[in-house]
Design a protein around this motif. Structure first.
Motif, PDB file in Angstrom:
ATOM      1  N   THR A   1      -6.545   6.960  -6.818  1.00  0.00           N
ATOM      2  CA  THR A   1      -6.895   8.048  -7.738  1.00  0.00           C
ATOM      3  C   THR A   1      -8.000   7.636  -8.948  1.00  0.00           C
ATOM      4  OG1 THR A   1      -4.677   8.763  -7.497  1.00  0.00           O
ATOM      5  CG2 THR A   1      -5.643   9.474  -9.619  1.00  0.00           C
ATOM      6  N   ARG A   2      -7.644   6.318  -9.049  1.00  0.00           N
ATOM      7  CA  ARG A   2      -8.683   5.567 -10.165  1.00  0.00           C
ATOM      8  C   ARG A   2     -10.134   5.635  -9.604  1.00  0.00           C
ATOM      9  NH1 ARG A   2      -6.303   3.331 -14.854  1.00  0.00           N
ATOM     10  NH2 ARG A   2      -3.933   3.797 -14.794  1.00  0.00           N
ATOM     11  N   PHE A   3     -10.232   5.098  -8.411  1.00  0.00           N
ATOM     12  CA  PHE A   3     -11.511   4.960  -7.766  1.00  0.00           C
ATOM     13  C   PHE A   3     -12.176   6.318  -7.626  1.00  0.00           C
ATOM     14  CE2 PHE A   3     -11.206   0.811  -5.031  1.00  0.00           C
ATOM     15  CZ  PHE A   3     -11.401   0.101  -6.110  1.00  0.00           C
ATOM     16  N   ASN A   4     -11.545   7.384  -7.218  1.00  0.00           N
ATOM     17  CA  ASN A   4     -12.095   8.487  -7.126  1.00  0.00           C
ATOM     18  C   ASN A   4     -12.361   9.317  -8.415  1.00  0.00           C
ATOM     19  OD1 ASN A   4     -12.296   9.557  -4.064  1.00  0.00           O
ATOM     20  ND2 ASN A   4     -10.573   8.317  -4.274  1.00  0.00           N
ATOM     21  N   GLN A   5     -11.705   9.160  -9.384  1.00  0.00           N
ATOM     22  CA  GLN A   5     -11.717   9.822 -10.782  1.00  0.00           C
ATOM     23  C   GLN A   5     -12.977   9.177 -11.451  1.00  0.00           C
ATOM     24  OE1 GLN A   5      -8.230   8.954 -12.437  1.00  0.00           O
ATOM     25  NE2 GLN A   5      -7.576  10.969 -12.653  1.00  0.00           N
ATOM     26  N   ALA A   6     -13.462   7.833 -10.996  1.00  0.00           N
ATOM     27  CA  ALA A   6     -14.491   7.200 -11.611  1.00  0.00           C
ATOM     28  C   ALA A   6     -15.698   7.353 -10.932  1.00  0.00           C
ATOM     29  CB  ALA A   6     -14.279   5.939 -11.861  1.00  0.00           C
TER      30      ALA A   6
ATOM     31  N   LEU B   1      -0.888  -1.953   9.151  1.00  0.00           N
ATOM     32  CA  LEU B   1      -2.107  -1.121   9.241  1.00  0.00           C
ATOM     33  C   LEU B   1      -2.951  -1.140   8.187  1.00  0.00           C
ATOM     34  CD1 LEU B   1      -0.647   2.031  10.850  1.00  0.00           C
ATOM     35  CD2 LEU B   1      -2.126   0.410  12.141  1.00  0.00           C
ATOM     36  N   LEU B   2      -4.158  -1.048   7.989  1.00  0.00           N
ATOM     37  CA  LEU B   2      -4.891  -1.000   7.013  1.00  0.00           C
ATOM     38  C   LEU B   2      -5.529   0.149   6.657  1.00  0.00           C
ATOM     39  CD1 LEU B   2      -7.077  -4.378   8.033  1.00  0.00           C
ATOM     40  CD2 LEU B   2      -5.263  -4.367   6.300  1.00  0.00           C
ATOM     41  N   ASN B   3      -4.935   0.848   5.454  1.00  0.00           N
ATOM     42  CA  ASN B   3      -5.137   2.118   4.827  1.00  0.00           C
ATOM     43  C   ASN B   3      -6.531   1.998   4.237  1.00  0.00           C
ATOM     44  OD1 ASN B   3      -3.209   3.493   6.099  1.00  0.00           O
ATOM     45  ND2 ASN B   3      -1.965   3.479   4.258  1.00  0.00           N
ATOM     46  N   VAL B   4      -7.456   3.068   4.459  1.00  0.00           N
ATOM     47  CA  VAL B   4      -8.654   2.996   3.627  1.00  0.00           C
ATOM     48  C   VAL B   4      -8.419   3.644   2.251  1.00  0.00           C
ATOM     49  CG1 VAL B   4     -11.010   3.806   3.445  1.00  0.00           C
ATOM     50  CG2 VAL B   4     -10.075   3.265   5.777  1.00  0.00           C
ATOM     51  N   ILE B   5      -8.491   2.774   1.326  1.00  0.00           N
ATOM     52  CA  ILE B   5      -8.592   3.718  -0.089  1.00  0.00           C
ATOM     53  C   ILE B   5      -9.918   3.802  -0.639  1.00  0.00           C
ATOM     54  CG2 ILE B   5      -8.019   2.859  -2.630  1.00  0.00           C
ATOM     55  CD1 ILE B   5      -6.102   0.837  -1.697  1.00  0.00           C
ATOM     56  N   ASP B   6     -10.922   3.317  -0.268  1.00  0.00           N
ATOM     57  CA  ASP B   6     -12.293   3.825  -0.702  1.00  0.00           C
ATOM     58  C   ASP B   6     -13.352   3.372   0.130  1.00  0.00           C
ATOM     59  OD1 ASP B   6     -13.862   5.071  -2.920  1.00  0.00           O
ATOM     60  OD2 ASP B   6     -15.054   3.148  -2.714  1.00  0.00           O
ATOM     61  N   GLY B   7     -13.942   4.325   0.860  1.00  0.00           N
ATOM     62  CA  GLY B   7     -15.125   4.052   1.776  1.00  0.00           C
ATOM     63  C   GLY B   7     -14.737   4.670   2.975  1.00  0.00           C
TER      64      GLY B   7
ATOM     65  N   ASN C   1       4.418  -3.148  -3.934  1.00  0.00           N
ATOM     66  CA  ASN C   1       4.453  -1.910  -4.606  1.00  0.00           C
ATOM     67  C   ASN C   1       3.339  -0.878  -4.003  1.00  0.00           C
ATOM     68  OD1 ASN C   1       4.285   0.161  -6.473  1.00  0.00           O
ATOM     69  ND2 ASN C   1       3.313  -0.812  -8.216  1.00  0.00           N
ATOM     70  N   GLU C   2       4.042   0.105  -3.206  1.00  0.00           N
ATOM     71  CA  GLU C   2       3.357   1.093  -2.359  1.00  0.00           C
ATOM     72  C   GLU C   2       2.561   1.987  -3.144  1.00  0.00           C
ATOM     73  OE1 GLU C   2       4.939   2.831   1.353  1.00  0.00           O
ATOM     74  OE2 GLU C   2       6.822   1.715   0.923  1.00  0.00           O
ATOM     75  N   LYS C   3       3.192   2.395  -4.536  1.00  0.00           N
ATOM     76  CA  LYS C   3       2.521   3.274  -5.411  1.00  0.00           C
ATOM     77  C   LYS C   3       1.160   2.856  -5.790  1.00  0.00           C
ATOM     78  CE  LYS C   3       6.668   5.339  -7.161  1.00  0.00           C
ATOM     79  NZ  LYS C   3       7.706   5.636  -8.353  1.00  0.00           N
ATOM     80  N   LEU C   4       0.750   1.486  -5.639  1.00  0.00           N
ATOM     81  CA  LEU C   4      -0.156   0.838  -6.183  1.00  0.00           C
ATOM     82  C   LEU C   4      -1.419   1.473  -5.472  1.00  0.00           C
ATOM     83  CD1 LEU C   4      -1.640  -1.333  -7.958  1.00  0.00           C
ATOM     84  CD2 LEU C   4      -1.217  -2.967  -6.163  1.00  0.00           C
ATOM     85  N   GLU C   5      -1.248   1.557  -4.113  1.00  0.00           N
ATOM     86  CA  GLU C   5      -2.332   2.149  -3.156  1.00  0.00           C
ATOM     87  C   GLU C   5      -2.846   3.592  -3.757  1.00  0.00           C
ATOM     88  OE1 GLU C   5      -2.490   3.797   1.582  1.00  0.00           O
ATOM     89  OE2 GLU C   5      -1.056   2.271   0.913  1.00  0.00           O
ATOM     90  N   TYR C   6      -1.877   4.362  -4.185  1.00  0.00           N
ATOM     91  CA  TYR C   6      -2.104   5.912  -4.486  1.00  0.00           C
ATOM     92  C   TYR C   6      -3.063   5.803  -5.999  1.00  0.00           C
ATOM     93  CZ  TYR C   6       0.949   6.354  -0.864  1.00  0.00           C
ATOM     94  OH  TYR C   6       1.480   6.480   0.453  1.00  0.00           O
ATOM     95  N   GLU C   7      -2.455   4.850  -6.569  1.00  0.00           N
ATOM     96  CA  GLU C   7      -2.831   4.537  -8.418  1.00  0.00           C
ATOM     97  C   GLU C   7      -4.472   4.220  -7.945  1.00  0.00           C
ATOM     98  OE1 GLU C   7      -3.077   4.695 -12.200  1.00  0.00           O
ATOM     99  OE2 GLU C   7      -1.140   5.454 -10.644  1.00  0.00           O
ATOM    100  N   VAL C   8      -4.669   2.981  -7.124  1.00  0.00           N
ATOM    101  CA  VAL C   8      -5.959   2.682  -7.068  1.00  0.00           C
ATOM    102  C   VAL C   8      -6.807   3.679  -6.462  1.00  0.00           C
ATOM    103  CG1 VAL C   8      -7.463   1.092  -5.974  1.00  0.00           C
ATOM    104  CG2 VAL C   8      -5.289   0.375  -6.704  1.00  0.00           C
TER     105      VAL C   8
ATOM    106  N   MET D   1      -1.101  12.503  -6.508  1.00  0.00           N
ATOM    107  CA  MET D   1      -0.236  12.220  -7.554  1.00  0.00           C
ATOM    108  C   MET D   1       1.141  12.790  -7.365  1.00  0.00           C
ATOM    109  SD  MET D   1      -2.620  13.065 -11.032  1.00  0.00           S
ATOM    110  CE  MET D   1      -1.178  12.803 -11.867  1.00  0.00           C
ATOM    111  N   TYR D   2       1.310  13.905  -6.558  1.00  0.00           N
ATOM    112  CA  TYR D   2       2.690  14.643  -6.169  1.00  0.00           C
ATOM    113  C   TYR D   2       2.905  14.598  -4.770  1.00  0.00           C
ATOM    114  CZ  TYR D   2       1.629  16.410 -11.004  1.00  0.00           C
ATOM    115  OH  TYR D   2       1.112  16.255 -12.265  1.00  0.00           O
ATOM    116  N   ARG D   3       2.609  13.585  -3.994  1.00  0.00           N
ATOM    117  CA  ARG D   3       2.589  13.289  -2.521  1.00  0.00           C
ATOM    118  C   ARG D   3       4.143  13.385  -2.232  1.00  0.00           C
ATOM    119  NH1 ARG D   3       3.167   8.595   0.409  1.00  0.00           N
ATOM    120  NH2 ARG D   3       2.291   8.879   2.561  1.00  0.00           N
ATOM    121  N   SER D   4       4.517  14.163  -1.444  1.00  0.00           N
ATOM    122  CA  SER D   4       5.956  14.366  -0.820  1.00  0.00           C
ATOM    123  C   SER D   4       5.792  14.614   0.629  1.00  0.00           C
ATOM    124  CB  SER D   4       6.729  15.230  -1.688  1.00  0.00           C
ATOM    125  OG  SER D   4       6.405  16.226  -1.523  1.00  0.00           O
ATOM    126  N   ASN D   5       7.207  14.731   1.051  1.00  0.00           N
ATOM    127  CA  ASN D   5       7.423  15.220   2.573  1.00  0.00           C
ATOM    128  C   ASN D   5       6.924  16.619   2.575  1.00  0.00           C
ATOM    129  OD1 ASN D   5       8.286  12.965   3.529  1.00  0.00           O
ATOM    130  ND2 ASN D   5      10.316  13.175   3.108  1.00  0.00           N
TER     131      ASN D   5
END
Length: 384
Positions: A161-166, A88-94, A152-159, A179-183
């Motif tokens: 976060t950085r997009f939205n901070q900027a 699946l293609l998750n939307v990071i930005d947009g 690296n699945e964490k890359l998705e959340y890192e990108v 940042m603290y995503r969990s079950n």
């Protein structure tokens, strides 16, 4: 010789491998429908870290008008993980832009407040003239960039976060939930919070306005309550974000039976705390218990009707009474009145509420308050 700058750094792990692509309007809407059905190759516009949808019809209409005029809209960023069975293609930005497109394709709104294409005012997708509908579907291009996060699945959340901070800052709690995503955090966001919204007193005392719900401020208040109950007051820690992040970090470590036990314990704690607040509000005729009204009985308005500085001692007081097994007994209205009067006595003994420029959530202020409340409550006798 190897560049010493790279020693100890796994740069490749965090490298963004990006593929550029272009979809037509109809294609992207079809892929979104596949994503809504959780089908292979679908675009998921609402992955669990995305924020609540906030576009109004004017903003949605502006997106459609821009597409019809061939005015570029910002690039859509998607993530791709080929290591999973279902790709699946998750939307990071947009996400908002794509949801505006798909909502229009599904005739969920008519165009409004257009600045140029005024002849299309009020028209839903189905109402468009054939030539304009065809132009939208088959000639309008949506530029996307797909980031491979397979290694690296964490890359998705890192990108994300950085997009939205900027560009489009997340609220404090929206950022926490990435940042603290969990079950546990997903359970709070998707289950617990909605159960609490069904309880009238929760909406009343946590001031659950539409905006506070959308930007996750209510979730932040909830975690503040859980954070102080979980940690107690820690010397030198003056800021509520510390307690929120601490409890969310701890919850990330839980799995299996421990996780399920914590969910049950958390829900029971919150329901009990809300009932404690409801009884005091009813008996003492208080509307905003987390405010100076708790002491003065004078109604508070706007931002003064909810203060973290009052949430803290009342959370800690309930937790203290809970651990003293006070609620194991049948408590009458008179008993609740006594509890209230003793809490007020404790607060007034240290002039709590008269902060005079001192941080109202500081360790010193809150420690003096809760210690004084506990001292007053030592005189509590429950009538049988």
């Amino acid at each position: 010789m190897e560049n010493t700058i790279n020693n100890g750094l796994d740069l490749d792990k965090w490298k963004c491998s990006v593929t550029k692509n272009t979809y037509y309007f109809e294609q992207v809407c079809n892929l979104i429908e596949l994503g809504n059905e959780n089908k292979h190759n679908g675009i998921v516009v609402e992955p669990d870290y995305q924020r609540e949808y906030k576009f109004d019809k004017k903003k949605e209409s502006s997106i459609i008008e821009s597409l019809l005029l061939n005015i570029p809209i910002p690039i859509i960023y998607l993530s791709l993980n080929t290591e999973k069975d279902k790709v699946l293609l998750n939307v990071i930005d947009g996400s908002h832009r794509l949801r505006a497109m798909n909502r229009y394709k599904n005739n969920q709104y008519g165009l409004t407040k257009l600045t140029i294409l005024k002849d299309l005012e009020g028209k839903k997708y189905k109402d468009l003239p054939a030539n304009i509908k065809n132009k939208l579907d088959y000639k309008t291009q949506i530029n996307v960039e797909i980031i491979d996060v397979s290694k690296n699945e964490k890359l998705e959340y890192e990108v994300f976060t950085r997009f939205n901070q900027a560009t489009n800052p997340l609220s404090k709690q929206e950022l926490n939930e990435v940042m603290y995503r969990s079950n546990f955090s997903l359970w709070v966001k998707d289950s617990l919070i909605y159960d609490l919204y069904k309880i009238n007193i929760f909406n009343q005392i946590f001031k659950c306005t539409e905006n506070r719900v959308k930007d996750k401020t209510i979730n932040y208040y909830l975690y503040a309550c859980l954070g102080y109950a979980y940690s107690g007051l820690i010397e030198g820690k003056n800021d509520t974000p510390f307690y929120v992040e601490r409890v969310m970090t701890h919850m990330k470590t839980l799995e299996g039976d421990k996780l399920e036990h914590q969910k049950e314990e958390t829900k029971n704690f919150m329901i009990g705390f809300l009932e404690f607040c409801r009884k005091i509000c009813f008996i003492e005729n208080i509307e905003s218990i987390f405010s100076k009204e708790f002491i003065s009985k004078k109604k508070q308005e706007g931002s003064h009707s909810f203060l973290i500085s009052f949430l803290i001692p009342l959370t800690l007081t309930y937790d203290y009474l809970l651990n003293k097994n006070v609620f194991d007994k049948k408590i009458s209205n008179d008993d609740y009145n006594n509890i209230y009067l003793l809490i007020i006595e404790g607060m007034r003994n240290v002039k709590f509420g008269e902060f005079g420029g001192v941080s109202s959530t500081s360790y010193r202020v809150q420690k003096q308050c809760i210690d004084s409340i506990k001292s007053s409550l030592s005189k509590l006798k429950i009538n049988k």
